[in-house]
Design a protein around this motif. Structure first.
Motif, PDB file in Angstrom:
ATOM      1  N   GLY A 146      25.812   5.391 -16.774  1.00 40.31           N
ATOM      2  CA  GLY A 146      26.835   6.237 -16.182  1.00 40.31           C
ATOM      3  C   GLY A 146      27.036   7.587 -16.825  1.00 40.31           C
ATOM      4  N   ILE A 147      26.758   7.706 -18.117  1.00 37.12           N
ATOM      5  CA  ILE A 147      27.045   8.965 -18.821  1.00 37.12           C
ATOM      6  C   ILE A 147      25.743   9.732 -19.028  1.00 37.12           C
ATOM      7  N   PRO A 148      25.670  10.975 -18.580  1.00 34.09           N
ATOM      8  CA  PRO A 148      24.414  11.720 -18.642  1.00 34.09           C
ATOM      9  C   PRO A 148      23.922  11.972 -20.057  1.00 34.09           C
ATOM     10  N   GLU A 149      22.622  12.175 -20.145  1.00 37.19           N
ATOM     11  CA  GLU A 149      21.961  12.444 -21.417  1.00 37.19           C
ATOM     12  C   GLU A 149      22.567  13.651 -22.115  1.00 37.19           C
ATOM     13  N   PHE A 150      22.967  14.669 -21.360  1.00 38.66           N
ATOM     14  CA  PHE A 150      23.484  15.889 -21.988  1.00 38.66           C
ATOM     15  C   PHE A 150      24.875  15.694 -22.577  1.00 38.66           C
ATOM     16  N   ARG A 151      25.527  14.578 -22.241  1.00 44.19           N
ATOM     17  CA  ARG A 151      26.813  14.247 -22.862  1.00 44.19           C
ATOM     18  C   ARG A 151      26.666  13.171 -23.918  1.00 44.19           C
ATOM     19  N   LEU A 152      25.766  12.225 -23.679  1.00 47.03           N
ATOM     20  CA  LEU A 152      25.563  11.122 -24.617  1.00 47.03           C
ATOM     21  C   LEU A 152      24.083  10.748 -24.614  1.00 47.03           C
ATOM     22  N   PRO A 153      23.320  11.285 -25.561  1.00 47.44           N
ATOM     23  CA  PRO A 153      21.893  10.944 -25.620  1.00 47.44           C
ATOM     24  C   PRO A 153      21.694   9.434 -25.739  1.00 47.44           C
ATOM     25  N   LYS A 154      20.787   8.903 -24.930  1.00 46.34           N
ATOM     26  CA  LYS A 154      20.607   7.452 -24.896  1.00 46.34           C
ATOM     27  C   LYS A 154      20.078   6.907 -26.222  1.00 46.34           C
ATOM     28  N   GLU A 155      19.346   7.723 -26.951  1.00 42.08           N
ATOM     29  CA  GLU A 155      18.833   7.270 -28.245  1.00 42.08           C
ATOM     30  C   GLU A 155      19.985   6.899 -29.179  1.00 42.08           C
ATOM     31  N   PHE A 180      32.888 -14.326 -23.351  1.00 39.81           N
ATOM     32  CA  PHE A 180      33.606 -13.071 -23.109  1.00 39.81           C
ATOM     33  C   PHE A 180      32.946 -12.374 -21.938  1.00 39.81           C
ATOM     34  N   ILE A 181      33.740 -12.007 -20.935  1.00 39.95           N
ATOM     35  CA  ILE A 181      33.228 -11.293 -19.761  1.00 39.95           C
ATOM     36  C   ILE A 181      33.552  -9.812 -19.905  1.00 39.95           C
ATOM     37  N   GLY A 182      32.511  -9.005 -20.021  1.00 43.30           N
ATOM     38  CA  GLY A 182      32.680  -7.555 -20.112  1.00 43.30           C
ATOM     39  C   GLY A 182      31.721  -6.869 -19.158  1.00 43.30           C
ATOM     40  N   SER A 183      31.713  -7.325 -17.908  1.00 44.72           N
ATOM     41  CA  SER A 183      30.695  -6.890 -16.949  1.00 44.72           C
ATOM     42  C   SER A 183      31.035  -5.594 -16.238  1.00 44.72           C
ATOM     43  N   GLY A 184      32.171  -4.979 -16.578  1.00 45.83           N
ATOM     44  CA  GLY A 184      32.433  -3.610 -16.151  1.00 45.83           C
ATOM     45  C   GLY A 184      32.904  -3.436 -14.725  1.00 45.83           C
ATOM     46  N   ALA A 185      32.936  -2.172 -14.324  1.00 48.49           N
ATOM     47  CA  ALA A 185      33.390  -1.786 -12.983  1.00 48.49           C
ATOM     48  C   ALA A 185      32.252  -1.067 -12.287  1.00 48.49           C
ATOM     49  N   GLY A 186      31.311  -1.841 -11.777  1.00 46.76           N
ATOM     50  CA  GLY A 186      30.112  -1.248 -11.187  1.00 46.76           C
ATOM     51  C   GLY A 186      30.101  -1.208  -9.678  1.00 46.76           C
ATOM     52  N   LEU A 187      31.235  -1.500  -9.049  1.00 49.69           N
ATOM     53  CA  LEU A 187      31.286  -1.516  -7.585  1.00 49.69           C
ATOM     54  C   LEU A 187      31.895  -0.201  -7.101  1.00 49.69           C
ATOM     55  N   PRO A 188      31.085   0.689  -6.521  1.00 52.64           N
ATOM     56  CA  PRO A 188      31.606   2.021  -6.166  1.00 52.64           C
ATOM     57  C   PRO A 188      32.589   1.997  -5.003  1.00 52.64           C
ATOM     58  N   ASN A 189      33.550   2.892  -5.063  1.00 54.65           N
ATOM     59  CA  ASN A 189      34.484   3.099  -3.954  1.00 54.65           C
ATOM     60  C   ASN A 189      33.931   4.158  -3.008  1.00 54.65           C
ATOM     61  N   TYR A 204      25.228   9.718  -1.540  1.00 55.54           N
ATOM     62  CA  TYR A 204      25.100   8.801  -2.674  1.00 55.54           C
ATOM     63  C   TYR A 204      26.476   8.392  -3.173  1.00 55.54           C
ATOM     64  N   SER A 205      26.575   7.174  -3.687  1.00 54.95           N
ATOM     65  CA  SER A 205      27.692   6.889  -4.591  1.00 54.95           C
ATOM     66  C   SER A 205      27.345   7.524  -5.926  1.00 54.95           C
ATOM     67  N   ALA A 206      28.355   7.906  -6.689  1.00 57.32           N
ATOM     68  CA  ALA A 206      28.087   8.478  -8.012  1.00 57.32           C
ATOM     69  C   ALA A 206      27.354   7.472  -8.889  1.00 57.32           C
ATOM     70  N   ASN A 207      27.647   6.177  -8.718  1.00 61.84           N
ATOM     71  CA  ASN A 207      26.965   5.136  -9.501  1.00 61.84           C
ATOM     72  C   ASN A 207      25.458   5.214  -9.303  1.00 61.84           C
ATOM     73  N   GLU A 208      25.037   5.229  -8.030  1.00 60.51           N
ATOM     74  CA  GLU A 208      23.600   5.263  -7.759  1.00 60.51           C
ATOM     75  C   GLU A 208      22.990   6.579  -8.240  1.00 60.51           C
ATOM     76  N   ILE A 257      25.481  14.773  -0.699  1.00 63.46           N
ATOM     77  CA  ILE A 257      26.882  14.521  -1.003  1.00 63.46           C
ATOM     78  C   ILE A 257      26.970  13.328  -1.947  1.00 63.46           C
ATOM     79  N   VAL A 258      27.723  13.492  -3.027  1.00 61.23           N
ATOM     80  CA  VAL A 258      27.916  12.435  -4.017  1.00 61.23           C
ATOM     81  C   VAL A 258      29.387  12.043  -4.014  1.00 61.23           C
ATOM     82  N   VAL A 259      29.650  10.762  -3.755  1.00 59.50           N
ATOM     83  CA  VAL A 259      31.023  10.260  -3.695  1.00 59.50           C
ATOM     84  C   VAL A 259      31.393   9.709  -5.065  1.00 59.50           C
TER      85      VAL A 259
END
Length: 475
Positions: free
Chosen positions: A190-199, A238-247, A260-264, A394-396
């Motif tokens: 969800g968070i782009p590389e330019f904000r949070l490098p995946k490494e 422990f269930i920490g499966s997040g909020a991955g269902l886009p509105n 697109y949904s922003a998620n996709e 268009i990105v929702v």
């Protein structure tokens, strides 16, 4: 240095990539503090005896202590202090909304009547985390003898990683099940590389693996393995499966090609590297992109569109700038990079051509009424005032709901009307004994640090459940 002198010191400005350059790459935008900058910023701290900044931190990081360590030139001690309560400092230092939490409570900012003048706690946290990584200085704590108990953590997002880290340090065996092929949950997709490098995310996870946490990827609990099988093999879950269902907006045209949904959109760009022209991941590289929404996800989507080559990117938001929930820093960066903001505009229809492709959208002009339940002024339509906005993508990005897969596979689990799991506020235990939950699956789409705060609560309660005690998780 006395308090009066400290109070007069101005905030240190962190260097950043030039906007004209950074829109053509995915490298991190803020470049970090040098040791000299970190020392100068640390000297602004008044070391308040009542420590209001700590009260504003959901995981209780001992902020004045780690800042004092920076002043003393002892970075190793500083990062050790942070990791006593926060196992993801490089992440939190970059993406947590400190301006609404620890820095909001800072005495310096309050005295100046401007939270922007507060001590930059997040940037100092990032400095120490980066120092640790760059100097290969991670210290592996002594792990106690095995308790003989096994805990399953579903999801490797911020809440799940926090639970795993706290429980492994208490001697419990921990397995983290992740549906995707890489760790981090929303930190990865969800968070782009330019904000949070995946490494950085992967190195934080590697630290937990060194502590003994077992990570199982490509494992969808409820599909690959049933919940009943997990309950049979583990003493607590422990269930920490997040909020991955886009509105979605549920307006005409939302099923057109190019919506697109922003998620996709972000998953394709971030996790699947669609920003790389050599990648096999397809993504529409629109020339005119409209992003619907006003939160951090909308900012991420808009700034990603620029890096995918869009010539024009618009954020369309139904309220005003003042009500927009995105972090000010992200909004500021988006403006610097050339994103246009269309406030008080509400999409009512997405337009397309005969072939089924997006050509634009119709927006309704809005005005603000009285505050609603969120405390923000309610947007109201102005009769007869609509207009068309051309766009080819268009990105929702109007938010997400909790992931429904695991709750659907666990009968007896109590849910709220938004699809979130209902838990005890203090223990994070669900209506099913021995099953705990936290993060976005409980909160809805929230912040990294709030998810981690719930993870810490859950870890203490799981430890008590496993041992039959009320002992709290040790720092």
């Amino acid at each position: 240095m006395n308090a009066a002198t400290r109070f007069k010191l101005p905030p240190v400005v962190m260097p950043e990539q030039d906007p004209a350059e950074r829109v053509h790459n995915v490298r991190e935008v803020p470049l970090g503090f040098t040791p000299e900058m970190a020392l100068q910023e640390a000297q602004r701290c008044l070391h308040c005896t009542n420590q209001p900044c700590v009260e504003g931190c959901p995981v209780g990081v001992r902020i004045p202590e780690f800042i004092q360590a920076i002043e003393s030139g002892d970075e190793l001690a500083g990062i050790g202090i942070i990791k006593g309560t926060n196992l993801l400092p490089a992440v939190c230092g970059r993406v947590c909304p400190q301006e609404d939490q620890c820095q909001k409570n800072c005495t310096v900012g309050k005295a100046h009547r401007d939270v922007g003048q507060a001590v930059q706690i997040g940037k100092l946290e990032r400095f120490l985390a980066d120092w640790e990584r760059e100097n290969h200085a991670a210290v592996i704590p002594q792990i106690p003898p095995s308790s003989g108990k096994r805990v399953a953590v579903i999801g490797s997002g911020p809440a799940g990683l926090t639970v795993a880290g706290d429980l492994i340090k208490l001697g419990h065996a921990v397995t983290v099940f992740e549906a995707l092929h890489m760790p981090g949950g929303v930190l990865g997709y969800g968070i782009p590389e330019f904000r949070l490098p995946k490494e950085i995310v992967y190195q934080e996870v590697a630290y937990l693996a060194k502590l003994g946490v077992d990570f199982q990827y490509n494992t969808v609990i409820g599909k690959s393995i049933t919940v009943d099988e997990v309950r049979k093999d583990y003493d607590a879950i422990f269930i920490g499966s997040g909020a991955g269902l886009p509105n979605f907006l549920h307006i005409p045209g939302e099923s057109l090609l190019g919506v697109y949904s922003a998620n996709e959109y972000l998953t394709r760009a971030n996790l699947m590297h669609a920003y790389d022209e050599n990648s096999d991941t397809p993504i529409l590289r629109g020339k005119s992109v409209a992003v619907l929404g006003g939160g951090n996800v909308a900012m991420d989507s808009a700034r990603t569109a620029l890096r995918l080559g869009a010539l024009k990117v618009m954020v369309i938001y139904r309220r005003s700038e003042e009500e927009m929930p995105a972090r000010k820093e992200e909004y500021h960066h988006a403006i610097q990079e050339g994103v246009e903001f269309h406030f008080l505009q509400n999409p009512v229809e997405i337009l397309g051509n005969r072939e089924g492709w997006v050509t634009g959208l119709t927006v309704q002009k809005m005005q603000l009424g009285e505050p609603d339940a969120s405390g923000r002024r309610r947007p109201l339509p102005i009769a007869g005032q609509t207009s068309n906005v051309p766009a080819d993508v268009i990105v929702v990005g109007i938010g997400n709901n909790p992931n429904p897969l695991i709750p659907a596979a666990l009968p007896g689990l109590q849910m709220n009307r938004h699809g979130g799991i209902i838990t005890d506020e203090d223990t994070m235990e669900t209506s099913v004994p021995g099953v705990f939950a936290g993060g976005d699956i409980v909160l809805g789409a929230a912040t990294v640090i709030l998810a981690m705060g719930q993870g810490r609560k859950a870890a203490r309660a799981i430890h008590a459940w496993l041992t039959g005690t009320t002992e709290k998780a040790k720092d």
